[in-house]
Scaffold this active site. Sequence first.
Site, short mmCIF file in Angstrom:
data_model
loop_
_atom_site.label_atom_id
_atom_site.label_comp_id
_atom_site.label_asym_id
_atom_site.label_seq_id
_atom_site.Cartn_x
_atom_site.Cartn_y
_atom_site.Cartn_z
N ASP A 89 0.87 -1.18 0.00
CA ASP A 89 0.00 0.00 0.00
C ASP A 89 0.91 1.23 0.00
O ASP A 89 2.13 1.12 0.01
CB ASP A 89 -0.95 -0.03 1.20
CG ASP A 89 -0.21 -0.11 2.52
OD1 ASP A 89 1.04 0.06 2.54
OD2 ASP A 89 -0.86 -0.35 3.55
N ASP A 264 -7.63 -7.80 1.28
CA ASP A 264 -6.64 -8.03 2.34
C ASP A 264 -7.29 -7.64 3.65
O ASP A 264 -8.18 -6.77 3.68
CB ASP A 264 -5.40 -7.14 2.15
CG ASP A 264 -5.66 -5.73 2.64
OD1 ASP A 264 -6.32 -4.95 1.91
OD2 ASP A 264 -5.24 -5.38 3.76
N CYS A 302 -10.29 -29.78 7.44
CA CYS A 302 -9.37 -28.70 7.10
C CYS A 302 -7.97 -29.28 6.94
O CYS A 302 -7.51 -30.04 7.79
CB CYS A 302 -9.39 -27.62 8.18
SG CYS A 302 -8.11 -26.36 7.93
N CYS A 304 -5.10 -27.80 7.16
CA CYS A 304 -4.00 -27.06 7.79
C CYS A 304 -3.31 -27.91 8.86
O CYS A 304 -3.89 -28.86 9.38
CB CYS A 304 -4.48 -25.72 8.37
SG CYS A 304 -5.14 -25.82 10.05
N CYS A 307 -5.18 -28.36 12.21
CA CYS A 307 -6.32 -29.30 12.19
C CYS A 307 -5.88 -30.74 11.94
O CYS A 307 -6.51 -31.67 12.42
CB CYS A 307 -7.34 -28.86 11.15
SG CYS A 307 -8.24 -27.37 11.66
N HIS A 333 -4.45 -21.80 10.78
CA HIS A 333 -5.81 -22.27 10.47
C HIS A 333 -6.64 -21.17 9.82
O HIS A 333 -7.29 -21.38 8.80
CB HIS A 333 -6.55 -22.79 11.70
CG HIS A 333 -7.98 -23.05 11.38
ND1 HIS A 333 -8.38 -24.13 10.63
CD2 HIS A 333 -9.10 -22.30 11.57
CE1 HIS A 333 -9.68 -24.05 10.40
NE2 HIS A 333 -10.15 -22.95 10.96
#
Lengths: 381, 381
Positions: A89, A264, A302, A304, A307, A333
């Site tokens: 940005d 974002d 999930c 990840c 998990c 996660h």
Amino acid sequence: MTFELLATDGAARRGRLTTGHGVVDTPVFMPVGTRAAVKSLSPDDLRDAGSQIVLANTYHLLLRPGHELIQELGGLHRFMAWDRAILTDSGGFQVWSLSKLRKVSEEGVEFRSPIDGAMHFLSPELSVAIQHALGADIVHPLDECLAYPATREATERSLELTLRWAQRSRAEHRRGPAAQALFGIVQGGSHADLRIRAAHETVALGFDGYAIGGMAVGEPKPAMYDLTERVAEILPADRPRYLMGVGKPDDLVEAVARGVDMFDCVLPTRNARNGQCFTPDGPLVIKHARYAREAAPIEDGCPCYACRRFSRAYLRHLFMAGELLVYRLLSLHNVTFFLRLMADMREAVASGAFGPFRTRFSARYAVSSVDVSLDPISEVD
Amino acid sequence: MTFELLATDGAARRGRLTTGHGVVDTPVFMPVGTRAAVKSLSPDDLRDAGSQIVLANTYHLLLRPGHELIQELGGLHRFMAWDRAILTDSGGFQVWSLSKLRKVSEEGVEFRSPIDGAMHFLSPELSVAIQHALGADIVHPLDECLAYPATREATERSLELTLRWAQRSRAEHRRGPAAQALFGIVQGGSHADLRIRAAHETVALGFDGYAIGGMAVGEPKPAMYDLTERVAEILPADRPRYLMGVGKPDDLVEAVARGVDMFDCVLPTRNARNGQCFTPDGPLVIKHARYAREAAPIEDGCPCYACRRFSRAYLRHLFMAGELLVYRLLSLHNVTFFLRLMADMREAVASGAFGPFRTRFSARYAVSSVDVSLDPISEVD
């Protein structure tokens, strides 16, 4: 940078950005790497979560460690060991939200560093030059962000300044490396006609993509959705559209439905540090006593690491004990959840099933009674 | 559990423990997983660093989340997702060092939880039963730790209590699962003859291995080395020897030279969180300005993720900014450093070159001017 529009379903779009650091499939969510790091996550964690692009904040990097130092060490990609795309940005939003003392003039903005009290000056030219030095794939012009609510007059004066700064930024950008893309930022506060005017005038200047700035700053949610829809309609179909700083999972779905491609937000990482975990059934708060003996993971299915390996009971124990590991696991996660949601939306748009997806997602996500708000800033991010 | 002595070089030993959760090559350093997590590191991080065994604290797990909960969820290995070996201490050391209010009697020790103020009672039988419930591969009898210095009389009284508790612990242990090993703990303070007496009497009781407790609690370093050497000489050659809570890299080398096989210490992780990084040239403090623009890793040739991917400049930036990622990266490096040091010692002993290794290590390690002390406890570990 090139952008291909691969499919549409209503206003929703499936696209592909090709940058000097790889492909970015849209709609995309960009984890926020505030100070050259997404809080508690490593580049490999981000890669495992499926991230193709991260955001970094010009304001924070300018103050510490400084863009010259990063440039000297080979640029931001090498510095943070991230070889995929980076969007920066302009610093405008943080000057507005984090620096107590600031003075806006035609030339630029003067502000005091909250780290050491030193005065800094940011002009449109300097902001673009800093982003060039960092080596970001997508850079932004300095813009002025107004607090909500703002009068029509103040908003008009501000968006005109933002447009003049956009022109100066574009001129500076043309002196930089060709591989970097410059997005324009549409401001205009909560006044629909000013938003529309800002959109038209920004498009007339001509940019590689278009950001919608100054949203989710306190205006009612229907207003945000409506303004987003009206601005998106004006933006050229062959350029990516980025809704800055948004948002919650349901906001992402609603904004994709209105034609937005990029997002974002610090929500997945910041709320993780406060124990909030996102799931398709809405968020859950890991510290609740009901999870103390639960062998199930945060979210069944999930992929990840949190998990795949750990129970809610273990994560709750770590959170109650203040163990550092838990901030990484919950962040991993949540980022994975946000990125999977985007992947699901891309697939739904590509297969012409975005409408049913949106209905199904909303019905299921709404069951949670947990209040999702962006937690207060406890640290800078 | 079985222990094979594979090679010796002077008093230094190369051995192999075989537990129900894999092989442990000795001499070994055990990272400390205080509350079912090695601070800031995941089980995969520990595996990548080469860890074959971790330590967990009975005292901390008893207070939170409780051993019954961990047992209900399948035991400590499953709870913390660590399928290699786990050693637990008895809780005695933490009762002594962390609980302000405690009352020792023949029966056991009563203490107040620093978390919620609740009173708890730990007896030798209960400590062993808790460690059985956790499912640790190696467990310890409750012992009394004395502050340094202590009078001869107080030390004698205390070591006799520890020996009576050791007998009760052994009796309780025989009622537990056969797969778990019980180590005896040699106390005796800083009085050489009492240490020797404690060693003989503990060996006479008969244990699967022998821990040397109550060291590095303030006594001069030559005294620690000397007492360790004299105790190690008495311990049976066919059982592993564990020097509890030690230590600094040079202590590890000196204790291996005196016949010790196992070590644990919070030093690599705790000091990492304060920015201290261990290297063969001694420790370095990452926040020093001299590292601000250094593209080199913490340690050239180190295989850890922090050294493979990041510069000192980036790590310093993260540390100065208080970014959570840095605690994990520096911890990963330090644990990797400690485990590589042990691997180097194993190789040196096996090839009959421990003497030259020790000389070379000491000469190089001593060049750093950084003061290595165990940083004060800022959080419980």
